[in-house]
Write a protein that holds these residues in place. Sequence first.
Motif, PDB file in Angstrom:
ATOM      1  N   MET A 203       0.846  -1.189   0.000  1.00  0.00           N
ATOM      2  CA  MET A 203       0.000   0.000   0.000  1.00  0.00           C
ATOM      3  C   MET A 203       0.880   1.237   0.000  1.00  0.00           C
ATOM      4  O   MET A 203       1.855   1.315   0.730  1.00  0.00           O
ATOM      5  N   GLN A 204       0.556   2.198  -0.846  1.00  0.00           N
ATOM      6  CA  GLN A 204       1.330   3.428  -0.961  1.00  0.00           C
ATOM      7  C   GLN A 204       0.427   4.626  -0.690  1.00  0.00           C
ATOM      8  O   GLN A 204      -0.723   4.665  -1.127  1.00  0.00           O
ATOM      9  N   LEU A 205       0.946   5.616   0.021  1.00  0.00           N
ATOM     10  CA  LEU A 205       0.231   6.847   0.322  1.00  0.00           C
ATOM     11  C   LEU A 205       0.837   7.960  -0.521  1.00  0.00           C
ATOM     12  O   LEU A 205       2.023   8.252  -0.436  1.00  0.00           O
ATOM     13  N   GLU A 206       0.002   8.578  -1.349  1.00  0.00           N
ATOM     14  CA  GLU A 206       0.497   9.547  -2.330  1.00  0.00           C
ATOM     15  C   GLU A 206      -0.271  10.860  -2.198  1.00  0.00           C
ATOM     16  O   GLU A 206      -1.498  10.876  -2.331  1.00  0.00           O
ATOM     17  N   PRO A 207       0.409  11.983  -1.916  1.00  0.00           N
ATOM     18  CA  PRO A 207      -0.291  13.268  -1.849  1.00  0.00           C
ATOM     19  C   PRO A 207      -0.739  13.719  -3.238  1.00  0.00           C
ATOM     20  O   PRO A 207       0.018  13.617  -4.214  1.00  0.00           O
ATOM     21  N   LEU A 208      -1.984  14.205  -3.324  1.00  0.00           N
ATOM     22  CA  LEU A 208      -2.512  14.708  -4.586  1.00  0.00           C
ATOM     23  C   LEU A 208      -2.676  16.218  -4.571  1.00  0.00           C
ATOM     24  O   LEU A 208      -2.514  16.879  -5.589  1.00  0.00           O
ATOM     25  N   ALA A 209      -3.063  16.754  -3.405  1.00  0.00           N
ATOM     26  CA  ALA A 209      -3.283  18.197  -3.247  1.00  0.00           C
ATOM     27  C   ALA A 209      -3.199  18.518  -1.768  1.00  0.00           C
ATOM     28  O   ALA A 209      -3.003  17.632  -0.940  1.00  0.00           O
ATOM     29  N   GLU A 210      -3.361  19.791  -1.431  1.00  0.00           N
ATOM     30  CA  GLU A 210      -3.259  20.158  -0.018  1.00  0.00           C
ATOM     31  C   GLU A 210      -4.408  19.584   0.810  1.00  0.00           C
ATOM     32  O   GLU A 210      -4.328  19.539   2.039  1.00  0.00           O
ATOM     33  N   ASP A 211      -5.473  19.126   0.128  1.00  0.00           N
ATOM     34  CA  ASP A 211      -6.601  18.562   0.864  1.00  0.00           C
ATOM     35  C   ASP A 211      -6.984  17.172   0.359  1.00  0.00           C
ATOM     36  O   ASP A 211      -8.115  16.717   0.561  1.00  0.00           O
ATOM     37  N   ALA A 212      -6.053  16.473  -0.288  1.00  0.00           N
ATOM     38  CA  ALA A 212      -6.375  15.154  -0.833  1.00  0.00           C
ATOM     39  C   ALA A 212      -5.133  14.282  -0.921  1.00  0.00           C
ATOM     40  O   ALA A 212      -4.081  14.722  -1.404  1.00  0.00           O
ATOM     41  N   TRP A 213      -5.279  13.032  -0.468  1.00  0.00           N
ATOM     42  CA  TRP A 213      -4.243  12.023  -0.616  1.00  0.00           C
ATOM     43  C   TRP A 213      -4.853  10.795  -1.276  1.00  0.00           C
ATOM     44  O   TRP A 213      -6.071  10.593  -1.266  1.00  0.00           O
ATOM     45  N   LEU A 214      -3.985   9.957  -1.835  1.00  0.00           N
ATOM     46  CA  LEU A 214      -4.433   8.738  -2.497  1.00  0.00           C
ATOM     47  C   LEU A 214      -3.716   7.540  -1.885  1.00  0.00           C
ATOM     48  O   LEU A 214      -2.488   7.525  -1.784  1.00  0.00           O
ATOM     49  N   LEU A 215      -4.499   6.549  -1.473  1.00  0.00           N
ATOM     50  CA  LEU A 215      -3.946   5.269  -1.019  1.00  0.00           C
ATOM     51  C   LEU A 215      -4.005   4.292  -2.177  1.00  0.00           C
ATOM     52  O   LEU A 215      -5.090   4.014  -2.707  1.00  0.00           O
ATOM     53  N   ARG A 216      -2.868   3.761  -2.567  1.00  0.00           N
ATOM     54  CA  ARG A 216      -2.811   2.788  -3.666  1.00  0.00           C
ATOM     55  C   ARG A 216      -2.614   1.383  -3.100  1.00  0.00           C
ATOM     56  O   ARG A 216      -1.705   1.149  -2.312  1.00  0.00           O
ATOM     57  N   PHE A 217      -3.455   0.455  -3.557  1.00  0.00           N
ATOM     58  CA  PHE A 217      -3.388  -0.926  -3.098  1.00  0.00           C
ATOM     59  C   PHE A 217      -2.908  -1.870  -4.196  1.00  0.00           C
ATOM     60  O   PHE A 217      -2.670  -3.048  -3.945  1.00  0.00           O
ATOM     61  N   GLY A 218      -2.775  -1.400  -5.407  1.00  0.00           N
ATOM     62  CA  GLY A 218      -2.341  -2.221  -6.533  1.00  0.00           C
ATOM     63  C   GLY A 218      -2.634  -1.481  -7.825  1.00  0.00           C
ATOM     64  O   GLY A 218      -2.953  -0.284  -7.819  1.00  0.00           O
ATOM     65  N   ASP A 219      -2.569  -2.197  -8.938  1.00  0.00           N
ATOM     66  CA  ASP A 219      -2.825  -1.563 -10.232  1.00  0.00           C
ATOM     67  C   ASP A 219      -3.621  -2.477 -11.156  1.00  0.00           C
ATOM     68  O   ASP A 219      -3.531  -2.375 -12.378  1.00  0.00           O
ATOM     69  N   THR A 220      -4.415  -3.392 -10.564  1.00  0.00           N
ATOM     70  CA  THR A 220      -5.195  -4.326 -11.371  1.00  0.00           C
ATOM     71  C   THR A 220      -6.656  -4.296 -10.931  1.00  0.00           C
ATOM     72  O   THR A 220      -6.990  -3.847  -9.840  1.00  0.00           O
TER      73      THR A 220
END
Length: 226
Positions: free
Chosen positions: A1-18
Amino acid sequence: MQLEPLAEDAWLLRFGDTIDVEVNARVHEAAARLQSSLAGVECVPAYASLLLRFNPMDWLDDEGRVSFLRLRDAINAALQQTSASKTASRELIIPVCYGGEAGEDLHDVAAHTRLSLEEVIARHTRPTYRVAMLGFAPGFPYLLGLDPALAMPRRSHPRMSVPSGSVAIGGQQTGIYPQALPGGWQLIGRTPLQLFDPTADAPSLLQPGDRVRFQVIDEHEYRRLT
């Protein structure tokens, strides 16, 4: 799982790519944990990721500065909980009139899959699907659970307007057009239900995590329910 900032008020948790049932289940489980633990954090699930929307002013440190470290620690603590307050998933029955004017591409799907029209319909109505996510347009449900035998490429020339309620197959996915929209998926039927109403308290009939079953109806029943 990866935590990726998108904006000052939004982040994205990635669990895979399928597109995967187990990965999507992890996405919904994480959403349940975070929403039960973190007040004011909005969770928007996709197939293999989870969008987190928040108010930065809710995450100030002792000196009054926004502390993204504090938010990250809170997210990690919530995800490590051994249990979550889960809302029981709903099961909805979606009536569908298959073929004819309601499903112009049903014959093409049957020819591509080398199945009879009856077998295509039977295989499409047999599974219980999960609403993996809403996307593309407001209220459009991407449904996991399509029989692999029904997989079919999208149309080479998308339609400029697909009728509202159209049930369609695109690749290994099935979904329902909530409004009249451009689209390139293969149309196999149509439901008389209104999937999206912007004036309703809950505009989208279907929500991520819901379970869906399709039920065959004839043209007479379709007109009665419209």
